[in-house]
Design a protein around this motif. Structure first.
Motif, mmCIF file in Angstrom:
data_model
loop_
_atom_site.group_PDB
_atom_site.id
_atom_site.type_symbol
_atom_site.label_atom_id
_atom_site.label_comp_id
_atom_site.label_asym_id
_atom_site.label_seq_id
_atom_site.Cartn_x
_atom_site.Cartn_y
_atom_site.Cartn_z
ATOM 1 N N ARG A 148 24.762 -26.143 18.903
ATOM 2 C CA ARG A 148 25.244 -24.763 18.803
ATOM 3 C C ARG A 148 24.525 -23.991 17.694
ATOM 4 O O ARG A 148 25.140 -23.284 16.895
ATOM 5 C CB ARG A 148 26.748 -24.725 18.580
ATOM 6 N N VAL A 149 23.203 -24.120 17.687
ATOM 7 C CA VAL A 149 22.402 -23.432 16.668
ATOM 8 C C VAL A 149 22.212 -21.978 17.085
ATOM 9 O O VAL A 149 21.830 -21.689 18.224
ATOM 10 C CB VAL A 149 21.042 -24.123 16.488
ATOM 11 N N SER A 150 22.490 -21.079 16.182
ATOM 12 C CA SER A 150 22.362 -19.640 16.432
ATOM 13 C C SER A 150 21.374 -19.051 15.441
ATOM 14 O O SER A 150 21.387 -19.401 14.251
ATOM 15 C CB SER A 150 23.725 -18.969 16.293
ATOM 16 N N ILE A 151 20.515 -18.145 15.936
ATOM 17 C CA ILE A 151 19.450 -17.578 15.097
ATOM 18 C C ILE A 151 19.440 -16.061 15.203
ATOM 19 O O ILE A 151 19.566 -15.510 16.307
ATOM 20 C CB ILE A 151 18.065 -18.117 15.505
ATOM 21 N N GLN A 152 19.294 -15.396 14.080
ATOM 22 C CA GLN A 152 19.098 -13.954 14.017
ATOM 23 C C GLN A 152 17.900 -13.648 13.121
ATOM 24 O O GLN A 152 17.644 -14.376 12.154
ATOM 25 C CB GLN A 152 20.330 -13.248 13.456
ATOM 26 N N VAL A 153 17.191 -12.581 13.451
ATOM 27 C CA VAL A 153 16.083 -12.115 12.617
ATOM 28 C C VAL A 153 16.360 -10.667 12.232
ATOM 29 O O VAL A 153 16.587 -9.814 13.103
ATOM 30 C CB VAL A 153 14.734 -12.214 13.351
ATOM 31 N N ILE A 154 16.344 -10.401 10.946
ATOM 32 C CA ILE A 154 16.673 -9.072 10.437
ATOM 33 C C ILE A 154 15.506 -8.545 9.603
ATOM 34 O O ILE A 154 15.018 -9.237 8.689
ATOM 35 C CB ILE A 154 17.950 -9.119 9.579
ATOM 36 N N TRP A 187 20.106 -22.312 20.331
ATOM 37 C CA TRP A 187 19.488 -23.623 20.517
ATOM 38 C C TRP A 187 20.637 -24.613 20.691
ATOM 39 O O TRP A 187 21.201 -25.100 19.718
ATOM 40 C CB TRP A 187 18.653 -23.960 19.290
ATOM 41 N N PRO A 188 21.041 -24.901 21.920
ATOM 42 C CA PRO A 188 22.261 -25.698 22.127
ATOM 43 C C PRO A 188 22.182 -27.109 21.554
ATOM 44 O O PRO A 188 23.188 -27.635 21.090
ATOM 45 C CB PRO A 188 22.404 -25.735 23.662
#
Length: 533
Positions: A148-154, A187-188
């Motif tokens: 359960r990987v979560s990614i954000q780009v700011i 990224w599960p």
């Protein structure tokens, strides 16, 4: 009313937890050992002064050190002064507190672990439509699987005025254009050591080369370019460690003026059957590495490649090359089953219902190798070639391909026939089904090798087509073409006038292992990739 001016602001403090969290476990152990030695040295000096018996410093140091690891030991001495017992009590207290600190630091680090290892730079990759994308890379640096990987780009943009402010702009991820609304990638299931790539689109207005050479960068949904010195990119990653169930958070900030690297990032040759440390590509993980494709049939022709990619290619960068351990063979068959959108018409106008054979390669220890050409590609180009080469699987062959001027850091792919394509030919021969070779394909291959002055070598290393060579016209039904690339038309065969529609870019976030999946492990939709070698 005049406000009283407070002199104790800003109240910025660094907590003990934060200080410990910034230390690695070896550092914590080293700090503990140094603290023990320093405390023992200081106490030994104090004891020699306070002792009523005139204790030697060496004996006092050993006694102080023993007290730190065995609190109360020093208080067993008889006939000493009150000051001696006072400092002895202090030494015993240290002997209790220091191990507690060490144990607490270990426990804190156990639950505070950051499993993410970051690439030091960001690859700035050009796209054929002139737009640029940022490729952020990291991998799971632990032996525990992440889920359960979560990614954000700011994008963080500092203002030019005073006081200085910072605006935060979430970048679209995995987008073919800057107007995408997908602001989070996932990224599960992240295995140990497997690299992960997040692709974020920049705004239009500047090419990748102009962004690197100049002082400005274009961000999505902004009307003007921004000074790179005012821009940084913050990548936020969160998820769960499967083995412990503990959540984790990780972040990395990259400066637009310092951390951008033009080109394609270095591929890592992931192989789940071997330990991650043995995978090729790690020494250059923080650098870029060009991607090449080795062609041995129609892909030797720059015109054929251009018709598939939909843009001009630099013919000067097509280099003559040798693939060791393989040889060409007429072993790839296709028909309506693999290409429902394609219909062949014989000279009399009737539909051809047999199988058509094109070139493939097979392993051979006895041959001198398979000759052909290599040419550089982008990741978007690879996705288009994967669609074209439906009867092949892409395989990494970097170490077996040689050519003059081969870069030290590069990744080379070629297309190997799938088992299904070869079994189809064997089945057609067994059932006496009609088999032929398209004359247009043979002529295309001959022209390609003549263009690099290797036609004679081609004939010496390649058997003549073992099946009848016939002229056939091609008809394409766009509605039946694979969903990823509708209406490829006759670009399968390098027809210069064929229109090639756009194809979605690579995955939003790409696990390197899915780049070259064996045919048996791919879904039916993944196995539907168009056309001939």
């Amino acid at each position: 009313m005049r406000l009283k001016r407070h002199r104790n602001h800003p109240r910025i403090r660094t907590s003990l937890g934060v200080r410990v969290g910034r230390l690695r476990l070896p550092t914590i152990v080293a700090v503990y050992a140094l603290a023990c030695v320093f405390a023992a040295s200081l106490l030994a000096f104090t004891l020699t002064t306070a002792s009523a018996k005139g204790m030697h410093y060496g004996i006092a140091f050993r006694l102080a050190l023993a007290t730190i690891f065995s609190p109360g030991e020093i208080l067993l001495a008889d006939g000493e002064s009150p000051a001696y017992y006072l400092f002895g009590g202090f030494a015993s207290l240290l002997g209790i507190l220091l191990p507690i600190f060490l144990l607490s630091a270990f426990v804190f680090k156990l639950f505070q672990q950051d499993p993410i290892e970051w690439r030091k730079v960001v690859s700035l990759e050009p796209r054929t439509n002139g737009q640029s994308v940022l490729c952020f890379r990291f991998y799971n640096g632990t032996t525990s699987t992440l889920i359960r990987v979560s990614i954000q780009v700011i994008a963080r943009v500092r203002s030019t005025g005073s006081p200085e402010t910072v605006s935060n702009l979430a970048l679209p991820l995995g987008a073919r254009d800057a107007n995408s609304n997908k602001l989070e990638a996932s990224w599960p299931y992240a295995r140990s050591g497997v690299p992960f790539t997040v692709v974020a689109a920049l705004g239009e207005g500047l090419t990748a080369q102009e962004t690197i050479d100049g002082t400005m960068v274009c961000l999505p949904r902004r009307d003007e370019a921004v000074d790179k010195r005012r821009v940084s990119f913050l990548v936020l990653v969160s998820g769960i460690m499967l083995d412990t169930g503990n959540p984790f958070f990780s972040a990395r900030e990259y400066k637009a003026s310092e951390d951008l690297l033009l080109g394609h990032f270095q591929e890592i040759g992931t192989d789940y059957e071997t330990p991650p440390r043995t995978w090729p590509g790690w020494p250059n993980f923080d650098g870029n590495g060009e991607i090449y494709v080795f062609g041995y049939g129609s892909l030797v022709s720059p015109q054929s490649v251009e018709s598939t990619l939909g843009h001009e290619v630099d013919q000067a960068r097509f280099n003559y090359a040798i693939l060791a351990g393989w040889r060409r063979s007429w072993n790839v068959a296709s028909d309506k089953g693999s290409h429902p959108e394609r219909t062949f018409r014989l000279a009399d106008g009737s539909e051809y219902t047999g199988v058509t054979v094109v070139l493939g390669i097979e392993e051979s220890r006895s041959s001198a190798g398979c000759n052909g050409s290599v040419f550089p590609v982008s990741r978007q180009d690879l996705s288009l070639l994967d669609v074209r080469e439906r009867n092949y699987e892409r395989r990494e062959v970097t170490r077996w391909v040689t050519w003059a001027g081969k870069p030290d850091q590069c990744t080379v792919y070629t297309y190997v026939p799938t088992a299904e394509a070869m079994e189809k030919l064997a089945a057609a021969q067994a059932s006496r089904r009609q088999i032929n070779v398209r004359a247009g394909y043979v002529n295309l291959v001959h022209r390609a090798f003549a263009q690099i002055n290797q036609l004679e070598s081609y004939h010496l290393t390649t058997e003549r087509p073992p099946f009848p060579v016939e002229e056939m016209a091609v008809e394409i039904e766009p509605a039946l073409a694979p969903s990823i690339q509708r209406a490829l038309s006759a670009s399968y065969f390098g027809d210069a006038g064929a229109a090639v529609p756009s194809v979605p870019d690579a995955r939003t976030a790409a696990d390197d292992t899915s780049v070259v999946a064996p045919a048996a492990s791919r879904s039916p939709e993944q196995q539907q990739r168009p056309a001939d070698g």
